[in-house]
Design an enzyme around this catalytic site. Structure first.
Site, PDB file in Angstrom:
ATOM      1  N   GLU A   1       0.832  -1.209   0.000  1.00  0.00           N
ATOM      2  CA  GLU A   1       0.000   0.000   0.000  1.00  0.00           C
ATOM      3  C   GLU A   1       0.857   1.245   0.000  1.00  0.00           C
ATOM      4  OE1 GLU A   1       0.768   1.747   2.890  1.00  0.00           O
ATOM      5  OE2 GLU A   1       1.939  -0.067   3.316  1.00  0.00           O
TER       6      GLU A   1
ATOM      7  N   GLU B   1       4.575  -0.340   0.991  1.00  0.00           N
ATOM      8  CA  GLU B   1       4.759  -0.505  -0.471  1.00  0.00           C
ATOM      9  C   GLU B   1       4.684  -1.964  -0.898  1.00  0.00           C
ATOM     10  OE1 GLU B   1       8.499   1.015  -1.890  1.00  0.00           O
ATOM     11  OE2 GLU B   1       8.196   3.005  -1.080  1.00  0.00           O
TER      12      GLU B   1
END
Lengths: 356, 356
Positions: free
Chosen positions: A176, A317
């Site tokens: 994310e 991420e």
């Protein structure tokens, strides 16, 4: 996304396949239990596959859900909100941490724009599933309108389907990006677990005491609006778009009987929502690592998941999820490619009941 | 192997390159410190390389040292000694755990026969550097004649050179196979650290209380013969061929400025010997994981190494080292392939001194 349908379509991983896998693993040419967590992982993969996996999970993809958070306006992060879009640019250009780790893992990276504030343009690896330009400020009001939750979850379904079509995968790693999303995730984890915010909150990207106090205050205000702490109340009050949509992705993976690798704290918050919607979905989740963010351990405990790695990561991420992908391949190769003592003609232990 | 020469030829990794790497890592597009142990690993790789690594360590090899132990006759293992040769057969045939994990890591597996009891035949991946057919029983006498130590270390040099010629590598992962070798390694770790045997000994392949008592008694007898606890006394009294030869391999890797990935407890014992010969060699060592074998944590502490993984492994064979290889690639890719905030045009943290 019809939640009743998806709940009914998600069946827990197969316990008989798990037992058969454990039995085979115990006969492989190694002392019983000597591959520790890799054995547990292989058992989970077999349970998900309903038997010995037919492959070594070499077809994999990484999906990063991106979204902005209204609460970022309160200065809860060390970075300004435009960094969400800038970092997404880095993922797509291939110079971010996840880009580097994805090359090691031989996995393509897709970014789902679930709700980034800035326009992102187009890119072959960018999925336009945008449901809004950042959530409302959870310190003031519901981050997502309750009526919109189904729409946000459906964006997760759309992203899952699109990645699967473009790069068919046997395992999906989730990550994310969203400035302010540890605030949202902390509120979600505190709401689901009932733990005091002080025990869940961390410094995210690395904030000072003043910002930490603002972050806690924002979370406390959102929690104070909750009455029954159902998943939909929590998801609506706390947001964010990428977290709720990633819950939808997890539900899709479970429905498709595909293992899904959770990254850190934010994705764990998404898994809590998915698990509240369909508890059986958590059987398809693999916790890649334990983040340095203190609330992650709280979330993992609530999820009943043990992380594979503990590398003091706190980036997000999907970076931790990418690092765990080779472990999944190794676990699958172990059960698929190793021979048993009998098959190999190797002398077995002379102890009937070896202490393991 | 002239020990004076090799000691002089081993230079500690470059602290200036380490500092420059840390400075660059702190400017990459991520919060400072947010990749935790991967950052530390990248700093070590840069220090070893004397600058940013010129590659991502994709050229790698796994070297398994194999040898038998006279003490196995005392029934200190759950497996009979012929299993050493049988397992080596499995490594070469490709159906062992290390075979499976090596395929994930894209690394060829070589087995160095440093001193296996049974004849092993020939195989393209088998290195014939045999210095004997198993050590003497350490419970009764020196496992290796003191005068032979140089010869055994030189077998390590020969194995290193041969692997490097056949499969040039930028990183080397080490493993071992030898029924009875946790007894030898426990004695070595106890001797180097001065810790009571009870705090170091474990159940190896999974032995019962009776065998454990025999194992402890054997180790105590070997320790009782030591006077000055120098590396050569310890290596001679405790053996084994594969452990001492792997110490030679570690010294070669350090001399060649190549990072060497240590597997579990037995390889840690080899590293203790290498470090006693040339302390600077330990700067080239990467501890892949913390084994379930209790003495491994003791050995790692004495080596000053923090393990990357903690997966409750206790198999050996290089299995943990193979699992760590992708982390090394990822660390190298991080420092080589990520951009800085300035290079990427991403807004930086608005806090000058972010709390990390």
């Amino acid at each position: 996304m019809d939640l009743g349908d998806i709940r009914a379509a998600i069946v827990a991983p197969d316990p008989a396949a798990a037992a058969a896998a454990r039995e085979r693993i115990d006969q492989l040419t190694k002392p019983v239990g000597s591959l520790g967590r890799i054995e547990d992982l292989a058992v989970q993969l077999a349970a998900i596959a309903g038997g010995t996996p037919a492959h070594a999970y070499e077809r994999r993809a990484i999906l990063i859900g991106a979204g902005d958070h209204g609460v970022a306006a309160d200065g809860v992060s060390a970075y300004p909100p435009e960094v969400t879009a800038q970092m997404v640019g880095g993922f797509l250009a291939g110079f971010a941490a996840i880009s580097a780790f994805a090359r090691t893992a031989h996995a393509p990276v897709f970014v789902a724009n679930f709700g980034v504030r800035e326009p992102l343009g187009t890119h072959p690896q960018l999925l336009d599933v945008n449901v809004g330009y950042g959530t409302a400020n959870l310190a003031k009001r519901a981050a997502i309108k309750h009526a919109d939750l189904g729409y946000v979850l459906a964006a997760g379904t759309a992203a899952f389907d699109e990645v699967r079509e473009r790069a068919p995968f046997d395992v999906l790693a989730l990550g994310e990006m969203g400035i302010g999303n540890t605030t949202s995730a902390t509120a979600i984890v505190a709401a689901f677990t009932g733990k005091p915010v002080q025990n869940v909150v961390g410094r995210g990207t690395g904030i000072d005491d003043e910002r930490l106090a603002r972050k806690i205050a924002a979370i406390e205000r959102a929690l104070a609006r909750c009455n029954d702490f159902t998943w939909d109340e929590i998801a609506s009050e706390m947001g964010g778009y990428e977290i709720v949509a990633l819950a939808g992705v997890i539900l899709c993976a479970a429905r498709a009987r595909i293992p899904v690798v959770l990254d850190g704290f934010i994705v764990a918050a998404a898994a809590l929502i998915a698990g509240a919607i369909a508890p059986a979905a958590l059987g398809y989740c693999i916790a890649a690592h334990r983040s340095h963010e203190p609330g992650h351990a709280v979330a993992l405990e609530a999820l009943g998941l043990r992380p594979l790695l503990d590398l003091e990561l706190r980036l997000g991420e999907g970076s931790g999820a990418a690092l765990a992908l080779p472990l999944i391949e190794s676990a699958a190769r172990m059960i698929r490619e190793m021979k048993t003592f009998a098959e190999a003609g190797v002398a077995t232990s002379d102890q009937e009941t070896a202490t393991v």
